[in-house]
Design an enzyme around this catalytic site. Sequence first.
Site, mmCIF file in Angstrom:
data_model
loop_
_atom_site.group_PDB
_atom_site.id
_atom_site.type_symbol
_atom_site.label_atom_id
_atom_site.label_comp_id
_atom_site.label_asym_id
_atom_site.label_seq_id
_atom_site.Cartn_x
_atom_site.Cartn_y
_atom_site.Cartn_z
ATOM 1 N N ARG A 1 34.802 24.369 29.989
ATOM 2 C CA ARG A 1 34.229 23.828 31.222
ATOM 3 C C ARG A 1 32.720 23.985 31.256
ATOM 4 O O ARG A 1 31.991 23.061 31.641
ATOM 5 C CB ARG A 1 34.873 24.502 32.437
ATOM 6 N N ASP B 1 44.144 34.298 43.552
ATOM 7 C CA ASP B 1 44.919 33.061 43.676
ATOM 8 C C ASP B 1 45.397 32.500 42.357
ATOM 9 O O ASP B 1 46.292 31.658 42.325
ATOM 10 C CB ASP B 1 44.088 31.988 44.391
ATOM 11 N N SER C 1 34.872 38.144 39.663
ATOM 12 C CA SER C 1 35.091 36.707 39.571
ATOM 13 C C SER C 1 34.916 36.185 38.156
ATOM 14 O O SER C 1 34.026 36.625 37.422
ATOM 15 C CB SER C 1 34.096 35.994 40.506
ATOM 16 N N GLY C 2 35.745 35.200 37.816
ATOM 17 C CA GLY C 2 35.532 34.434 36.600
ATOM 18 C C GLY C 2 34.474 33.368 36.801
ATOM 19 O O GLY C 2 34.219 32.569 35.907
ATOM 20 N N GLU D 1 36.128 25.905 44.196
ATOM 21 C CA GLU D 1 35.931 26.349 42.819
ATOM 22 C C GLU D 1 34.512 25.935 42.453
ATOM 23 O O GLU D 1 34.226 24.753 42.279
ATOM 24 C CB GLU D 1 36.948 25.690 41.882
ATOM 25 N N ASP E 1 36.378 32.417 43.834
ATOM 26 C CA ASP E 1 36.679 30.998 43.991
ATOM 27 C C ASP E 1 38.111 30.787 44.475
ATOM 28 O O ASP E 1 39.069 31.304 43.872
ATOM 29 C CB ASP E 1 36.465 30.263 42.669
ATOM 30 N N ASN F 1 44.641 34.303 36.206
ATOM 31 C CA ASN F 1 43.705 35.295 35.664
ATOM 32 C C ASN F 1 43.491 36.483 36.607
ATOM 33 O O ASN F 1 42.784 37.428 36.263
ATOM 34 C CB ASN F 1 42.360 34.645 35.318
ATOM 35 N N LYS G 1 38.625 41.569 34.473
ATOM 36 C CA LYS G 1 38.838 41.784 35.905
ATOM 37 C C LYS G 1 39.605 43.080 36.136
ATOM 38 O O LYS G 1 39.242 43.892 37.000
ATOM 39 C CB LYS G 1 39.602 40.597 36.509
ATOM 40 N N ASP H 1 39.022 38.223 44.259
ATOM 41 C CA ASP H 1 38.546 37.082 43.496
ATOM 42 C C ASP H 1 37.609 36.287 44.415
ATOM 43 O O ASP H 1 37.664 36.436 45.633
ATOM 44 C CB ASP H 1 39.758 36.247 43.069
#
Length: 282
Positions: free
Chosen positions: A126, A238, A170-171, A90, A83, A241, A215, A81
């Site tokens: 967001r 972390d 990554s998201g 983030e 962030d 997700n 992912k 991941d």
Amino acid sequence: MTTNLILQGLTTQRSDIDRMAALAGGRRIVALADHAYRVEDVQFSEAIKASIDQECFGAKLDYAFTPAARRLADFGLVAMDMDSTLITIECIDEIADMQGLKPQVAEITEAAMRGEIEFRESLTRRVALLKGLEASALQRVYDERLKLSPGAERMLGVVKAAGLKTLLVSGGFTFFTDRMKTRLDLDYTHSNVLEVVDGKLTGRVVGGIVDADEKMHTVERVCAELGISTRKAIVMGDGANDLKMMGISGMSVAFRAKPVVRAQADVALNFVGLDGILSLFE
């Protein structure tokens, strides 16, 4: 199978190491590096693990029960991941700060990482708050705020030298993963595309959203391309997700992670850097 207990921290007291070794019934203690030890031939049970977990957290030690003689070269891929894992921030929260909206966005981010809000919904909400922001804010976040997590470069250097491929999934956003790929010479990246029109963010993502399922599918696709099982992947994350991609791996690593992630990971690194995974191999 013979099991070892790895103990490591930013600092360590030998009395703490001896105490953990006694709890685990270990036969021998081997110093691996500064503040890292291997306790060999330990007893493993869920009760012992629970005791070690509580004692180590209190002593600010990270621990892992590992099979003896496991080598880094037994794996073929490290998937990370971005962030709050590969990097300390983030990104979306810092972008929102440019709009004066960091508290609102960070609250949604935290809820999503704890698993309280579905990631796809949280990202849509967001990103919508970023509508109208000058796209130049992304470069400011990269230049002024983005920092690698402790131990990231050392970990990647050793991983590559052992012949493993690297994936950043990554998201977050391609603006940042593309730069990480170039900066760190990563093999694969996959993330979300922020829509920009006339130099401003529209508040929308272009194409599909990289959520927990995507992912996981990305790890599966890269492993298939490499001709290896997903059990040959080390996956680090972390947030909630990340759990699906961590669940199909051969070793899941929770880095400075939310409790729900720490509870399900094979290894939790709460105190040492990303290079803490290197102590887990012989």
